[in-house]
Motif scaffolding. Structure first.
Motif, PDB file in Angstrom:
ATOM      1  N   UNK A 138       0.799  -1.226   0.000  1.00 36.56           N
ATOM      2  CA  UNK A 138       0.000   0.000   0.000  1.00 36.56           C
ATOM      3  C   UNK A 138       0.833   1.279   0.000  1.00 36.56           C
ATOM      4  N   UNK A 139       2.059   1.224   0.517  1.00 32.66           N
ATOM      5  CA  UNK A 139       2.842   2.457   0.650  1.00 32.66           C
ATOM      6  C   UNK A 139       4.214   2.397   0.002  1.00 32.66           C
ATOM      7  N   UNK A 140       4.564   1.242  -0.559  1.00 30.49           N
ATOM      8  CA  UNK A 140       5.868   1.121  -1.195  1.00 30.49           C
ATOM      9  C   UNK A 140       6.055   2.098  -2.342  1.00 30.49           C
ATOM     10  N   UNK A 141       5.043   2.273  -3.170  1.00 31.07           N
ATOM     11  CA  UNK A 141       5.161   3.164  -4.332  1.00 31.07           C
ATOM     12  C   UNK A 141       5.469   4.593  -3.900  1.00 31.07           C
ATOM     13  N   UNK A 142       4.767   5.073  -2.870  1.00 31.20           N
ATOM     14  CA  UNK A 142       4.991   6.438  -2.392  1.00 31.20           C
ATOM     15  C   UNK A 142       6.393   6.593  -1.816  1.00 31.20           C
ATOM     16  N   UNK A 143       6.864   5.567  -1.122  1.00 25.89           N
ATOM     17  CA  UNK A 143       8.196   5.649  -0.519  1.00 25.89           C
ATOM     18  C   UNK A 143       9.292   5.613  -1.582  1.00 25.89           C
ATOM     19  N   UNK A 144       9.123   4.756  -2.591  1.00 22.90           N
ATOM     20  CA  UNK A 144      10.101   4.711  -3.679  1.00 22.90           C
ATOM     21  C   UNK A 144      10.114   6.037  -4.458  1.00 22.90           C
ATOM     22  N   UNK A 164      20.220   8.048  -4.491  1.00 23.82           N
ATOM     23  CA  UNK A 164      21.234   7.032  -4.253  1.00 23.82           C
ATOM     24  C   UNK A 164      20.852   6.024  -3.179  1.00 23.82           C
ATOM     25  N   UNK A 165      19.680   6.206  -2.575  1.00 24.00           N
ATOM     26  CA  UNK A 165      19.226   5.283  -1.533  1.00 24.00           C
ATOM     27  C   UNK A 165      18.333   4.214  -2.145  1.00 24.00           C
ATOM     28  N   UNK A 166      18.651   2.972  -1.848  1.00 19.65           N
ATOM     29  CA  UNK A 166      17.829   1.851  -2.287  1.00 19.65           C
ATOM     30  C   UNK A 166      17.071   1.304  -1.088  1.00 19.65           C
ATOM     31  N   UNK A 179      20.726  10.100   7.034  1.00 20.35           N
ATOM     32  CA  UNK A 179      19.971   9.334   6.049  1.00 20.35           C
ATOM     33  C   UNK A 179      18.918   8.464   6.725  1.00 20.35           C
ATOM     34  N   UNK A 180      19.270   7.877   7.851  1.00 25.36           N
ATOM     35  CA  UNK A 180      18.300   7.055   8.583  1.00 25.36           C
ATOM     36  C   UNK A 180      17.204   7.939   9.180  1.00 25.36           C
ATOM     37  N   UNK A 181      17.569   9.136   9.637  1.00 25.46           N
ATOM     38  CA  UNK A 181      16.566  10.070  10.155  1.00 25.46           C
ATOM     39  C   UNK A 181      15.586  10.452   9.045  1.00 25.46           C
ATOM     40  N   UNK A 182      16.100  10.626   7.838  1.00 22.91           N
ATOM     41  CA  UNK A 182      15.222  10.908   6.688  1.00 22.91           C
ATOM     42  C   UNK A 182      14.257   9.747   6.465  1.00 22.91           C
ATOM     43  N   UNK A 183      14.756   8.515   6.532  1.00 28.92           N
ATOM     44  CA  UNK A 183      13.900   7.348   6.347  1.00 28.92           C
ATOM     45  C   UNK A 183      12.814   7.304   7.414  1.00 28.92           C
ATOM     46  N   UNK A 184      13.165   7.582   8.658  1.00 19.65           N
ATOM     47  CA  UNK A 184      12.170   7.575   9.736  1.00 19.65           C
ATOM     48  C   UNK A 184      11.104   8.642   9.500  1.00 19.65           C
ATOM     49  N   UNK A 185      11.532   9.802   9.034  1.00 22.45           N
ATOM     50  CA  UNK A 185      10.567  10.871   8.738  1.00 22.45           C
ATOM     51  C   UNK A 185       9.608  10.440   7.631  1.00 22.45           C
ATOM     52  N   UNK A 186      10.148   9.802   6.587  1.00 21.43           N
ATOM     53  CA  UNK A 186       9.303   9.351   5.474  1.00 21.43           C
ATOM     54  C   UNK A 186       8.256   8.355   5.960  1.00 21.43           C
ATOM     55  N   UNK A 217       7.188   7.825   9.019  1.00 17.61           N
ATOM     56  CA  UNK A 217       6.258   8.459   9.962  1.00 17.61           C
ATOM     57  C   UNK A 217       5.146   9.191   9.214  1.00 17.61           C
ATOM     58  N   UNK A 218       5.509   9.943   8.183  1.00 21.15           N
ATOM     59  CA  UNK A 218       4.513  10.686   7.414  1.00 21.15           C
ATOM     60  C   UNK A 218       3.559   9.741   6.696  1.00 21.15           C
ATOM     61  N   UNK A 219       4.082   8.645   6.162  1.00 22.96           N
ATOM     62  CA  UNK A 219       3.210   7.685   5.489  1.00 22.96           C
ATOM     63  C   UNK A 219       2.196   7.082   6.449  1.00 22.96           C
ATOM     64  N   UNK A 220       2.650   6.707   7.649  1.00 23.77           N
ATOM     65  CA  UNK A 220       1.752   6.097   8.624  1.00 23.77           C
ATOM     66  C   UNK A 220       0.687   7.097   9.056  1.00 23.77           C
ATOM     67  N   UNK A 221       1.103   8.334   9.329  1.00 24.40           N
ATOM     68  CA  UNK A 221       0.148   9.357   9.752  1.00 24.40           C
ATOM     69  C   UNK A 221      -0.890   9.615   8.666  1.00 24.40           C
ATOM     70  N   UNK A 222      -0.428   9.726   7.423  1.00 22.85           N
ATOM     71  CA  UNK A 222      -1.338  10.022   6.327  1.00 22.85           C
ATOM     72  C   UNK A 222      -2.345   8.896   6.118  1.00 22.85           C
ATOM     73  N   UNK A 223      -1.897   7.671   6.208  1.00 24.07           N
ATOM     74  CA  UNK A 223      -2.795   6.537   5.945  1.00 24.07           C
ATOM     75  C   UNK A 223      -3.764   6.286   7.078  1.00 24.07           C
TER      76      UNK A 223
END
Length: 305
Positions: free
Chosen positions: A111-117, A126-128, A286-293, A295-301
């Motif tokens: 459900x959220x992989x597309x938005x995260x990619x 450069x992040x996979x 970079x990990x802090x960026x991932x956590x922010x991403x 977090x926003x996805x979970x809140x939005x959904x």
């Protein structure tokens, strides 16, 4: 750079990539080396550590127990070295070259992989991202470095692991469109006796909080079986009269399949949804960026924000 012992500390970088890729070919591509050169590097690592590190299993290579034991520490040392010798560079996400492994239910990726990619492509090309399904066994995946972030219901962690709860939710029922259960008032009696129930459990359990809540009312449902993931359960529900379960953040997937969700008429306990990570990543931009991403996805959904 070398130590007086003759050990090339650049081998740590190669070891980190080899353990991540679990492939000489993949590691060679990441490090811009030929495969023969990467194989020679692996040989040097094996000699230095006195362990095979990666061994052949069929057509793949798998890490040895010793490799799994040192994997997290190797990754942490490499991260600290990058920060030490290239101060401030990791703050620019467009220069970061990393692979992050996310441990989560399949419904998260579905459900959220597309938005995260898509966000990674815009902000940190450069992040996979690598999604791993939750295992049927509990293991210290974050401590071992097998995963960088665990997302969902965090019910078993090592004591040092950081956990951030984003919201609390209750599970929803889900059935095919036109299901007999959708007509009229939904009571606990109709919910329990209307049709068979399908459980989602990575461990194959066929009993849960719903059964306990029904027992309090003197009711019992017919559980016909279980499957390991929510996406798999939805395809079964779509073709049968079985009653399934889904989280709020899985509703988009249910809607795509033409399924109908409903509130379960029982006083079910709330479950905490969030994510967890090992403290060695605390200062990693970079990990802090991932956590922010995430977090926003979970809140939005969930509608929590």
């Amino acid at each position: 750079m070398t130590q007086s012992t003759g050990l090339d500390l650049n081998l740590l970088v190669a070891l980190d990539v080899l353990l991540e890729e679990q492939s000489v070919q993949g590691a060679a591509h990441r490090l811009h080396l030929s495969e023969p050169a990467m194989s020679r590097t692996l040989g040097r690592i094996r000699k230095a550590l006195g362990d095979p590190i990666l061994v052949r299993a069929g057509r793949q290579m798998v890490p040895t127990p010793h490799a799994l034991a040192v994997r997290a520490e190797v990754g942490a040392v490499v991260e600290r070295a990058r920060a030490l010798f290239a101060p401030g560079r990791d703050a620019d996400l467009r220069t970061v070259r990393r692979t992050f492994t996310i441990l989560a239910h399949d419904s998260m990726a579905a459900t959220h992989g597309a938005a995260l990619f898509a966000r990674a492509a815009r902000e940190a090309p450069g992040i996979r991202l690598r999604f791993l399904s939750e295992s049927h066994v509990d293991a210290p995946f974050l401590r071992q470095g097998t995963a960088d972030l665990e997302v969902g219901v965090i019910d078993a962690t090592a004591p040092e692991v950081h956990v951030e709860t984003v919201y609390e939710e209750r599970m929803l029922g889900v059935v095919r469109a036109g299901h007999p259960l959708l007509g009229g008032e939904l009571t606990p009696e109709r919910f329990a006796g209307g049709a068979g129930h399908l459980i989602v459990s990575r461990r194959g359990k066929q009993h849960g909080p719903i059964d306990e809540a029904l027992a309090e009312l003197g009711l019992k449902r017919q559980v016909v079986g279980s499957v390991g993931t929510y996406p798999a359960s939805l395809f079964v529900v779509r073709e049968t009269d079985l009653i399934g379960l889904i989280s709020h953040w899985g509703r988009p997937l249910a809607a795509i399949l033409g399924l109908v969700t409903f509130e379960i008429p029982l006083p079910l306990p709330a479950v905490a949804v969030g994510f967890a990570w090992h403290p060695r990543h605390d200062a990693d931009p970079a990990h802090a960026w991932l956590r922010d991403c995430v977090r926003e996805l979970i809140v939005r959904s969930s509608g929590a924000g």
